[in-house]
Each structure stands twice: as C-alpha cells, then as structure tokens.
Design a protein around this motif. Structure first.
Motif, PDB file in Angstrom:
ATOM      1  N   ARG A  19       0.830  -1.207   0.000  1.00 37.91           N
ATOM      2  CA  ARG A  19       0.000   0.000   0.000  1.00 37.91           C
ATOM      3  C   ARG A  19       0.866   1.258   0.000  1.00 37.91           C
ATOM      4  NH1 ARG A  19      -3.975  -2.286   4.702  1.00 37.91           N
ATOM      5  NH2 ARG A  19      -5.373  -3.516   3.382  1.00 37.91           N
ATOM      6  N   GLN A  20       1.922   1.249   0.810  1.00 38.93           N
ATOM      7  CA  GLN A  20       2.784   2.425   0.888  1.00 38.93           C
ATOM      8  C   GLN A  20       3.499   2.668  -0.441  1.00 38.93           C
ATOM      9  OE1 GLN A  20       5.703   2.231   4.006  1.00 38.93           O
ATOM     10  NE2 GLN A  20       6.509   4.271   3.599  1.00 38.93           N
ATOM     11  N   ALA A  21       4.024   1.604  -1.034  1.00 38.71           N
ATOM     12  CA  ALA A  21       4.774   1.752  -2.285  1.00 38.71           C
ATOM     13  C   ALA A  21       3.867   2.184  -3.434  1.00 38.71           C
ATOM     14  CB  ALA A  21       5.472   0.436  -2.622  1.00 38.71           C
ATOM     15  N   THR A  22       2.674   1.576  -3.528  1.00 42.84           N
ATOM     16  CA  THR A  22       1.763   1.964  -4.610  1.00 42.84           C
ATOM     17  C   THR A  22       1.278   3.399  -4.418  1.00 42.84           C
ATOM     18  OG1 THR A  22      -0.079   0.929  -3.398  1.00 42.84           O
ATOM     19  CG2 THR A  22       0.978  -0.376  -5.124  1.00 42.84           C
ATOM     20  N   GLY A  56       0.193  -2.996 -10.790  1.00 45.75           N
ATOM     21  CA  GLY A  56       0.750  -3.781 -11.880  1.00 45.75           C
ATOM     22  C   GLY A  56       2.230  -3.494 -12.078  1.00 45.75           C
ATOM     23  N   TYR A  57       2.609  -2.228 -11.886  1.00 46.79           N
ATOM     24  CA  TYR A  57       4.018  -1.856 -12.050  1.00 46.79           C
ATOM     25  C   TYR A  57       4.907  -2.595 -11.055  1.00 46.79           C
ATOM     26  CZ  TYR A  57       8.103   1.075 -12.873  1.00 46.79           C
ATOM     27  OH  TYR A  57       9.359   1.505 -13.199  1.00 46.79           O
ATOM     28  N   LEU A  58       4.408  -2.735  -9.816  1.00 45.08           N
ATOM     29  CA  LEU A  58       5.221  -3.354  -8.767  1.00 45.08           C
ATOM     30  C   LEU A  58       5.095  -4.875  -8.718  1.00 45.08           C
ATOM     31  CD1 LEU A  58       4.609  -0.901  -5.786  1.00 45.08           C
ATOM     32  CD2 LEU A  58       6.712  -1.165  -7.117  1.00 45.08           C
ATOM     33  N   SER A  59       4.136  -5.427  -9.445  1.00 44.41           N
ATOM     34  CA  SER A  59       3.818  -6.851  -9.284  1.00 44.41           C
ATOM     35  C   SER A  59       5.041  -7.748  -9.446  1.00 44.41           C
ATOM     36  CB  SER A  59       2.740  -7.245 -10.303  1.00 44.41           C
ATOM     37  OG  SER A  59       2.467  -8.624 -10.199  1.00 44.41           O
ATOM     38  N   ALA A  60       5.747  -7.612 -10.546  1.00 46.91           N
ATOM     39  CA  ALA A  60       6.888  -8.497 -10.781  1.00 46.91           C
ATOM     40  C   ALA A  60       7.979  -8.276  -9.746  1.00 46.91           C
ATOM     41  CB  ALA A  60       7.435  -8.271 -12.193  1.00 46.91           C
ATOM     42  N   LEU A  61       8.203  -7.012  -9.382  1.00 47.09           N
ATOM     43  CA  LEU A  61       9.234  -6.697  -8.388  1.00 47.09           C
ATOM     44  C   LEU A  61       8.893  -7.336  -7.039  1.00 47.09           C
ATOM     45  CD1 LEU A  61      11.715  -5.100  -7.365  1.00 47.09           C
ATOM     46  CD2 LEU A  61      10.129  -3.203  -6.898  1.00 47.09           C
ATOM     47  N   VAL A  62       7.653  -7.139  -6.585  1.00 47.48           N
ATOM     48  CA  VAL A  62       7.264  -7.661  -5.272  1.00 47.48           C
ATOM     49  C   VAL A  62       7.318  -9.182  -5.256  1.00 47.48           C
ATOM     50  CG1 VAL A  62       5.357  -7.863  -3.638  1.00 47.48           C
ATOM     51  CG2 VAL A  62       5.880  -5.640  -4.683  1.00 47.48           C
ATOM     52  N   ARG A  63       6.761  -9.802  -6.290  1.00 45.51           N
ATOM     53  CA  ARG A  63       6.737 -11.267  -6.318  1.00 45.51           C
ATOM     54  C   ARG A  63       8.150 -11.847  -6.333  1.00 45.51           C
ATOM     55  NH1 ARG A  63       1.534 -13.105  -7.581  1.00 45.51           N
ATOM     56  NH2 ARG A  63       0.141 -11.441  -8.329  1.00 45.51           N
ATOM     57  N   GLY A  89       2.350   9.995 -10.344  1.00 50.89           N
ATOM     58  CA  GLY A  89       1.670   9.885 -11.635  1.00 50.89           C
ATOM     59  C   GLY A  89       1.789   8.563 -12.350  1.00 50.89           C
ATOM     60  N   VAL A  90       2.303   7.538 -11.691  1.00 48.60           N
ATOM     61  CA  VAL A  90       2.413   6.226 -12.342  1.00 48.60           C
ATOM     62  C   VAL A  90       1.034   5.580 -12.387  1.00 48.60           C
ATOM     63  CG1 VAL A  90       3.391   3.903 -12.195  1.00 48.60           C
ATOM     64  CG2 VAL A  90       4.803   5.910 -11.638  1.00 48.60           C
ATOM     65  N   GLU A  91       0.588   5.252 -13.586  1.00 50.40           N
ATOM     66  CA  GLU A  91      -0.694   4.573 -13.724  1.00 50.40           C
ATOM     67  C   GLU A  91      -0.533   3.089 -13.364  1.00 50.40           C
ATOM     68  OE1 GLU A  91      -2.172   5.173 -17.629  1.00 50.40           O
ATOM     69  OE2 GLU A  91      -2.393   7.357 -17.396  1.00 50.40           O
ATOM     70  N   ASN A  92      -1.567   2.505 -12.829  1.00 56.04           N
ATOM     71  CA  ASN A  92      -1.551   1.091 -12.443  1.00 56.04           C
ATOM     72  C   ASN A  92      -0.330   0.755 -11.585  1.00 56.04           C
ATOM     73  OD1 ASN A  92      -2.169  -1.629 -12.226  1.00 56.04           O
ATOM     74  ND2 ASN A  92      -1.379  -2.150 -14.264  1.00 56.04           N
ATOM     75  N   PRO A  93      -0.166   1.409 -10.449  1.00 54.86           N
ATOM     76  CA  PRO A  93       1.024   1.156  -9.622  1.00 54.86           C
ATOM     77  C   PRO A  93       1.116  -0.287  -9.131  1.00 54.86           C
ATOM     78  CG  PRO A  93      -0.594   2.445  -8.409  1.00 54.86           C
ATOM     79  CD  PRO A  93      -1.060   2.404  -9.840  1.00 54.86           C
TER      80      PRO A  93
END
Length: 235
Positions: A190-193, A206-213, A200-204
């Motif tokens: 939640r904090q990172a998104t 989705g952007y972080l998904s690969a990194l977090v996983r 201004g990053v759209e779909n935060p």
C-alpha cells in the motif's frame, strides 16, 4: 453418515474460509451436510453449491465432522454457548481454522465428548474457488491431542496442505508470524503503490507486481529452500 471412511461434514461460518474448506473436503469425497448462513450467501453458494443452509445446532446434529470457521473473537463464545445447550455429540470431530488458538478453546465441547482439532491453512483466503489451488501449495498448522493427531494431519492433507504440528503453547507465536507476514506485506505494498500513484504512475500495483513477487520469492528461498510449487492450472 459414514461411508468407506468418508465423513458427513458440517460448516459453521460462511465467510471466506468455511465454504472453501467445505469445497476442499467435498473434493476429497466427504459429504457436506450443511452450512450456516452469512451476509454473503451468494458467494458461499458459488463455492459450495447445493449445501443445505441450516442453523448451527442442525449443522452439528447432522455432522460427524464440524468445521468452525468464524471470526476469532466469536469462537470461544460460540463453542461454550453450544456446549451449554447440549449441541455437541460424543465422538464428534470438531475442527477450527483460526491461527491463534490451539485446542484449548474447544474445551467446552471436548468436555461434552467432542474431539478437538485445530487446523490452520497458511493462506490468505479470498472466498473463491481460487483458494483451492492455493491450498494445494500451502502448509497447515495442526494441533490436536496425541491420540487423534493423525486424524488432524489427514484432514490437512485432504485439504491439499502439508501438515506441520504446532504445539498448543506455540500457537501465539505462530499466529504472530502469520500476522507479521500477511499484514506487513499489505502495508508495504500500500505504501509503495501510494508513492508511485503520487508521482503519476498509472496502475502502480501492476508496475510493482513483478518486483514484489520476485523479491518475496527470493526472501522465501533464502529463509527455506523447500517451497512447494503451485500446481498446474486444471484443464
């Protein structure tokens, strides 16, 4: 009704956990005798169709194995209250799914002759059939009296989980570990998104998904090399 080792299974608690546990046990060949109502019966019936919706005493009366999947704060009072009205049956298996309790919370039922079991699958339930696939890749904490521990372990296996015995005295520490892993993960995401959304990053997400996983997978591998793989999608 017992047929070839199969049990009549009743479920008290139709939130995110109870119907999924029922569906998993039904998939292992057990018969679902009934489930209590909830605020979202439509979702429960989507996971566990055709299960009769009954009140708790009737679920107990019909069942050889009763699953208690209710909020943590409600569990002690529910068990004690049903004991006071004589609902529990001699020799009846009684299993709860809460992480923080062992079997002592089931003592009022055990004093009436029920057999107490605690099995906590270590997943975050969504309340959908997707959870059945997650169960097949999960471990489950099992606590039970020594003579019936194999029954609890067998039920965990039938859920699809790898059972791990957790002593009654260690349940609080176990629950803290589960809470730490699940809640801290949510807070960090939640904090990172929120930060990404702020620039201004759209779909935060989705952007972080690969990194977090990948980061979590790496941390888990460092913690233990034996992480079960998810099973393939069913055809």
């Amino acid at each position: 009704m017992r047929r070839d080792g199969r049990l009549g299974v009743g479920i008290i608690g139709a939130g995110r956990v109870g119907p999924v546990i029922g569906a998993a046990l039904a998939g292992a060949g057990h018969a679902i005798t009934g489930i209590t109502s909830s605020s979202d019966d439509e979702r429960a019936s989507a996971v566990l169709p055709d299960a009769p919706v009954l009140d708790a005493p009737e679920v107990i009366r019909r069942s050889e194995l009763v699953i208690l999947a209710v909020p943590r704060s409600e569990l002690p009072g529910l068990v004690a209250g049903l004991a006071e009205v004589g609902a529990w049956q001699l020799g009846q298996l009684l299993l709860h799914t809460d992480a923080s309790y062992g079997i002592d919370v089931l003592r009022p039922a055990a004093e009436k002759g029920a057999i107490p079991l605690a099995v906590h699958p270590a997943i975050t339930f969504t309340g959908t059939t997707m959870d059945l696939r997650q169960l097949a890749a999960a471990y489950a904490a099992v606590t039970a009296p020594a003579p019936v521990l194999p029954i609890a372990q067998a039920l965990a296996v039938e859920l699809g989980c790898e059972p791990v015995v957790v002593d009654e005295a260690d349940r609080a520490a176990y629950a803290e570990a589960i809470e730490t892993a699940s809640e801290f993960s949510r807070q960090i995401v939640r904090q990172a998104t929120g930060l990404l959304r702020g620039i201004g990053v759209e779909n935060p997400g989705g952007y972080l998904s690969a990194l977090v996983r990948s980061t979590v997978d790496e941390a888990l591998t460092e913690a233990t090399p034996a992480i079960p793989d998810l099973p393939p999608d069913p055809d």
